[in-house]
Design an enzyme around this catalytic site. Structure first.
Site, PDB file in Angstrom:
ATOM      1  N   TYR A 119      34.602  32.141  20.512  1.00 21.23           N
ATOM      2  CA  TYR A 119      35.623  31.305  19.895  1.00 21.23           C
ATOM      3  C   TYR A 119      35.025  30.631  18.655  1.00 21.23           C
ATOM      4  O   TYR A 119      33.900  30.902  18.267  1.00 21.23           O
ATOM      5  CB  TYR A 119      36.185  30.322  20.918  1.00 21.23           C
ATOM      6  CG  TYR A 119      36.863  31.018  22.084  1.00 21.23           C
ATOM      7  CD1 TYR A 119      37.904  31.915  21.857  1.00 21.23           C
ATOM      8  CD2 TYR A 119      36.453  30.820  23.400  1.00 21.23           C
ATOM      9  CE1 TYR A 119      38.520  32.588  22.907  1.00 21.23           C
ATOM     10  CE2 TYR A 119      37.055  31.493  24.455  1.00 21.23           C
ATOM     11  CZ  TYR A 119      38.078  32.377  24.203  1.00 21.23           C
ATOM     12  OH  TYR A 119      38.684  33.051  25.240  1.00 21.23           O
ATOM     13  N   ARG A 126      36.299  32.307  39.959  1.00 21.95           N
ATOM     14  CA  ARG A 126      37.085  33.183  40.829  1.00 21.95           C
ATOM     15  C   ARG A 126      37.090  32.748  42.292  1.00 21.95           C
ATOM     16  O   ARG A 126      38.129  32.859  42.959  1.00 21.95           O
ATOM     17  CB  ARG A 126      36.618  34.626  40.678  1.00 21.95           C
ATOM     18  CG  ARG A 126      37.008  35.246  39.337  1.00 21.95           C
ATOM     19  CD  ARG A 126      36.499  36.683  39.229  1.00 21.95           C
ATOM     20  NE  ARG A 126      36.946  37.313  37.995  1.00 21.95           N
ATOM     21  CZ  ARG A 126      36.310  37.215  36.831  1.00 21.95           C
ATOM     22  NH1 ARG A 126      35.189  36.507  36.754  1.00 21.95           N
ATOM     23  NH2 ARG A 126      36.774  37.821  35.756  1.00 21.95           N
TER      24      ARG A 126
END
Length: 814
Positions: free
Chosen positions: A618, A760
Site C-alpha cells: 500500500y 483466519r
C-alpha cells in the site's frame, strides 16, 4: 497382471556396461523398457542406507527380482559416524523387515535427555526418546541383509551412465546422495534448486559416550560456535546398564561430534588456514569442557557447508530419485537417513500397491512430497536458528535452552510439557507466568495500555462498508471477536480518504459520520467486553486501490466507478492494473494531513491503539520497497531516503495521537522477490520507527509485488519478527500462519515475539481465545467469559460416551 518374467532375454544379464563418461549430456527421451507391470530388473545407484534398504525391501517382496546396487566406494567407506533414527522410523522398519529391525535393535543406543550448555550453565530436558547407532554398523547390517536376499552388490565400481541403466533395467533408483551425478545428468527434467547456507561444519567423533544429546554453545572473540554431540556406540555396562539391550555386543563407547559456526566466524578463527588435523585438535581444545579434555578424531572429515536440495520432479520415466538425491534436511534435526529409509519404505509399498510403474512412481512422490516438505520447513527453521544464534546471546540460559529445543517448531510448549513438566515449569516461572498460567495469558504493557493477554485479532479487510461507514456488520464482527477473549482486537485497514480505499467496500475515517460509526463499535467493545482493547489501523491503498472486493476478483480493477491512483512511482501493481501517478510534493503534504486528520478522529472515537500500515504494497509500503519506489528526489534511492516519507507521516500522526496511547507500525519484512526489501533492511526500518517513537512493530511479509514467491508454511513469518525483536530491540507482533494456542505459547515463552496476531483462526472461531483458555484449563483475569456465555465455558459432550455398553459376547467364548 505382472509381465511374463520368463520371457525376458538373457542377453541383458551378460552385456558389459559401458564406461561412465566424465560428462555426457543426457538424451531428452532415451529408449527404455515398457513401464507396464511391476519392475523385475532393478538398478540402484548408491550404496548408502536408502539405496541398500530399497534394494533389500524390493528383493524381499519378490525374490525373483534381479537387483544390482552400484557403489563407487568400498563397503566400509562412509562419512560421519552416528545415525539417529526415530521410533516412528524404527516401527516402520520392524513392520517391513523384522530381520533388519532385530539386527538394528541389538546395536541401538537409546537415551531421553537433551543437555543445553550456554554461558557455562547446563540445563537438561528429558523425555525426548532418541535411538542411534554407528553409520558403518548400519551399512553393514543392510549389506548383510542384501547379500542374504541375493541382491548383487558392486562396491568400488562406478555406476554405468544412467541412460544405459534405464535402457537395460525396468527401474533405476538414484540414491547417490546430495551431490547426485544422476540428478545433475537429468537436471533439465528434475529441475533441482540447491541452496547453500551460511554455516561451516565438520563431522568428528569422540571415543566416549555422551550421557545425553548435547548442545554446547561457545562464545569466542570471533563469534559463536556450537557443538552438537550424541552417543552412537553402546556405553560400558557398568556406566549405563539401563541403556543396554539384552544380547547386545559390547562395543566401545563413541559419540558423534559436529562443530558448526558461521562462515565469517570460521574464517576469523583461522580454520580456513588449517589442515584437517589442526582443525580437529583446535576443536577439541575449544570444547574441552564438553569433551572432558578428550581428543576428537576424524574420518576423512572436511569443513563443508550444508546444501538444501529441492527437486520439482522426483521421477523421469523409469528413473526415480531417493534420499538426499531428491531432498536434504539439515543435520540439526537428524533427518537425512530417516528420510532416505522412509523413502525406501514408501517406494517399495507403492510398487506393490499400484498396477504399473508409472502410477507407482506418481504415488510414491504424492505420498512422500508433503512429508519431506514439512521436514524441510522444520529443518530450515532449525538451521536458521543456529545461523542466527547470536540473536539470543542476552537470553537467560534456561529460556535459551527452551528456545533451542523448540527452534524447529516440531517440539512445542505443550509437547515439551508432556516430555518434561519440571523443565517447562521452570522456564515459565523465570518468564513470569503465575502458577497455572500459560505464557499467552500473561499481560503485556505498551506505553499506557496494558493488554491482559498476548493474543491479537489481526487486521482483516472485510470490504463491507458503505461510503466508508462501518455498519452493523462491523459491530457484530469486531464485537464478537472482542467477546471472544483476545487482548487486542484490530480493525481492518481504515482508509484516510476516498481515493485511499482498496475497494468501494473499504471502511474509512475521513469524515465525522464515519468517526461516529466507529465510536459505536468502540463503545460496544469497552462496555460489553471489558478488558479487551481495540485498535485502529490507518492506511492508504496507493497503487493497489480501485479494485473489486476480494471475493469478486482479488486485485482486479473495477469495471466502472474507478478513481485515480497515486503512488511513490508510476508502476502498476499487475499488468491489468491502471498506472498510478507519482505523488508530487504538494500531494505528499495533503496525504500526510489526511493521515493526521484521521488519527484525530480515531482518538476521539476512543480507540486504544493506532497502527500505521506500512506493509503489503500500500502507499507507505510503496515508498519503503526498492521494487516500487523508483523516485530520484529526496524520497527515493537508498533506504534512509525511502524511509523519509513514512517517517514524516508517522511523526505527524504521533503528534496528534494521545501521548499515553501506543502506536505500532506494520511492515513487510521481505518482499519475497529478487531486489526487494531484505531482512537486514527490515531491521533498519524497525529501528528507524522505534527511534521515532513506535511502541511495537507488527511484522508481516510480502504482498508488495504481484510476482512474489513466498515460502509458505506454519508460522513462516515469525523468524522476521524474532530477528527484529532481538536486533532492533523493540517489541514485536508476530503474524503468519499461527493457528494453535500451543504455537502462541511456544513463540512467546521462547522470546521470539511479544504478541501473536491471528486472522483466519478468528474467522473460523470468534471465541478462539476463550476456547484456548478452556482447553488448557486456565481460569484467571487474562480472559473472562461474558456472563451470558458462561454456561458454554466447558466443551459440550458430543455423544453418549458414558452410556453402559451392550453385551456382545458370551462369557467364556473365544
Amino acid at each position: 497382471m505382472p509381465a511374463d518374467r520368463t520371457a525376458r532375454p538373457r542377453a541383458r544379464d551378460t552385456a558389459d556396461p559401458p564406461a561412465r563418461p566424465a560428462a555426457r549430456p543426457a538424451p531428452a527421451h532415451p529408449r527404455a523398457p515398457a513401464h507396464r507391470g511391476h519392475p523385475h530388473r532393478i538398478a540402484v545407484i548408491g550404496g548408502g542406507p536408502g539405496g541398500l534398504y530399497a534394494a533389500a525391501l524390493l528383493k524381499r517382496l519378490d525374490p525373483t527380482r534381479d537387483i544390482t546396487v552400484w557403489e563407487r566406494n568400498a563397503p566400509d567407506d562412509t562419512f560421519g559416524f552416528g545415525v539417529v533414527l526415530s521410533d516412528e522410523t524404527l516401527g516402520g522398519i520392524e513392520h517391513a523387515d523384522p530381520v533388519v529391525y532385530e539386527a538394528l535393535r541389538a546395536d541401538l543406543v537409546r537415551w531421553d535427555d537433551i543437555d543445553v550448555v550456554h554461558r557455562g550453565t547446563r540445563h537438561t530436558s528429558g523425555g525426548h526418546g532418541f535411538a542411534a547407532l554407528g553409520r558403518r554398523r548400519l551399512l553393514q547390517i543392510l549389506q548383510d541383509r542384501c547379500r542374504a536376499l541375493g541382491v548383487r552388490l558392486r562396491f568400488g565400481t562406478e555406476a554405468p551412465y544412467p541412460d544405459w541403466l534405464r535402457q537395460t533395467n525396468d527401474l533405476v533408483i538414484a540414491a547417490d546422495g546430495v551431490h547426485s551425478a544422476t540428478r545433475e545428468a537429468y537436471a533439465a527434467v528434475f529441475r533441482p534448486a540447491i541452496e547453500t547456507h551460511r554455516c561451516r561444519y565438520i563431522w568428528l567423533a569422540a571415543d566416549f559416550a555422551f550421557e545425553a544429546f548435547r548442545f554446547e554453545i561457545l562464545e569466542t572473540e570471533h563469534g559463536f560456535m556450537q557443538l552438537h554431540g550424541y552417543p552412537y556406540s553402546r556405553p560400558s555396562p557398568d556406566r549405563h546398564p539401563s541403556t543396554r539391550t539384552p544380547g547386545a555386543r559390547n562395543r566401545p563407547d563413541a559419540s558423534t561430534v559436529i562443530v558448526e559456526m558461521r562462515e565469517e566466524v570460521w574464517r576469523a578463527a583461522g580454520f580456513g588456514e588449517r589442515d584437517t588435523a589442526e582443525s580437529v585438535e583446535r576443536c577439541a581444545k575449544l570444547f574441552s569442557d564438553a569433551l572432558g579434555g578428550r581428543p576428537l578424531r576424524s574420518n576423512n572429515s572436511t569443513w563443508t557447508t550444508f546444501r538444501t536440495v529441492v527437486n520439482e520432479r522426483w521421477s523421469h520415466g523409469n528413473l526415480v530419485l531417493l534420499g538426499d538425491a531428491a531432498h536434504t534436511a539439515h543435520f540439526s534435526i537428524g533427518s537425512g537417513t530417516k528420510l532416505a529409509v522412509e523413502d525406501a519404505l514408501a517406494l517399495a509399498a507403492c510398487l506393490e500397491e499400484q498396477p504399473d510403474l508409472d502410477r507407482a512412481l506418481a504415488a510414491y512422490e504424492e505420498e512422500r512430497r508433503p512429508v519431506v516438505a514439512s521436514t524441510q520447513r522444520a529443518a530450515r527453521a532449525s538451521l536458521e536458528w543456529f545461523e542466527n544464534i547470536g540473536l539470543y546471546r542476552r537470553q537467560p540460559p534456561r529460556q535459551f535452552a527452551f528456545n533451542l529445543l523448540t527452534r524447529s517448531r516440531r517440539v512445542t510448549h505443550d509437547n515439551l510439557r508432556l516430555r518434561d513438566a519440571h523443565f517447562t515449569s521452570a522456564v515459565e516461572r523465570e518468564f513470569g507466568c503465575p502458577p497455572g498460567t500459560p505464557p499467552m495469558f500473561t499481560p503485556f504493557r505498551l506505553r499506557g495500555l496494558t493488554l491482559r493477554n498476548r493474543v491479537v485479532v489481526s487486521p482483516m479487510d472485510m470490504y463491507s462498508a458503505t461510503d466508508g461507514v462501518p455498519g452493523d456488520f462491523h459491530l457484530v464482527h469486531l464485537g464478537a471477536r472482542a467477546l471472544g477473549g483476545a487482548g487486542l482486537v484490530m480493525t481492518e485497514m481504515v482508509c484516510v480518504s476516498p481515493e485511499g480505499r482498496i475497494t468501494p467496500g473499504c471502511a474509512g475515517l475521513w469524515n465525522a459520520r464515519q468517526a461516529e460509526a466507529w465510536r459505536r463499535v468502540v463503545t460496544f467493545v469497552h462496555d460489553r467486553a471489558p478488558g479487551t482493547a481495540i485498535g485502529v489501523q490507518l492506511g492508504h491503498s496507493g497503487r493497489k486501490g480501485s479494485t473489486k472486493r476480494m471475493w469478486e476478483g482479488i486485485d482486479e480493477p473495477l469495471e466502472d466507478g474507478n478513481w485515480p491512483l497515486v503512488a511513490a512511482s508510476p508502476l502498476p501493481h499487475t499488468p491489468a492494473s491502471p498506472t498510478p501517478r507519482a505523488l508530487s510534493r504538494a500531494q505528499l503534504t495533503d496525504i500526510r494531513e489526511q493521515f493526521t486528520a484521521a488519527a484525530g478522529r480515531a482518538a476521539r472515537s476512543g480507540f486504544d491503539l493506532l497502527e500505521l500500515h506500512c506493509a503489503h504494497g500500500y502507499l507507505l509500503s510503496g515508498f519503503l520497497s526498492p521494487l516500487t519506489n523508483r523516485r530520484t528526489d529526496r524520497y527515493g534511492g537508498p533506504l534512509d531516503r525511502r524511509l523519509r516519507y513514512p517517517l514524516e507521516v508517522f511523526d505527524a500522526v504521533r503528534a496528534v495521537w494521545p501521548e499515553e496511547r501506543p502506536m505500532t507500525v506494520r511492515i513487510s519484512a521481505t518482499d519475497w522477490a529478487r531486489g526487494g526489501t531484505t531482512a537486514d533492511e527490515a531491521v533498519e526500518i524497525a529501528r528507524a520507527f522505534a527511534a521515532h517513537g513506535a511502541d511495537a512493530v507488527d511484522v508481516s511479509t510480502g504482498q508488495v509485488v504481484a510476482d512474489e514467491r513466498p515460502a509458505y508454511g506454519r508460522s513462516y513469518q515469525t523468524p522476521y519478527a524474532d530477528r527484529i525483536r532481538h536486533e532492533a530491540r523493540i517489541p514485536v507482533i508476530a503474524v503468519g500462519a499461527i493457528s494453535s494456542w500451543d504455537d502462541v505459547n511456544s513463540l512467546i515463552l521462547a522470546g521470539r515475539t511479544d504478541l501473536c496476531a491471528l486472522g483466519r483462526p478468528h474467522l473460523y472461531d470468534p471465541h478462539w481465545t476463550l476456547h484456548a483458555a478452556a482447553e488448557q484449563g486456565y481460569e484467571g483475569s487474562a480472559v473472562t467469559w461474558p456472563d451470558p456465555y458462561r454456561a458454554g465455558s466447558r466443551r459440550p459432550n458430543t455423544g453418549r460416551t458414558d452410556a453402559p455398553r451392550p453385551r456382545l459376547t458370551l462369557g467364556g467364548a473365544p
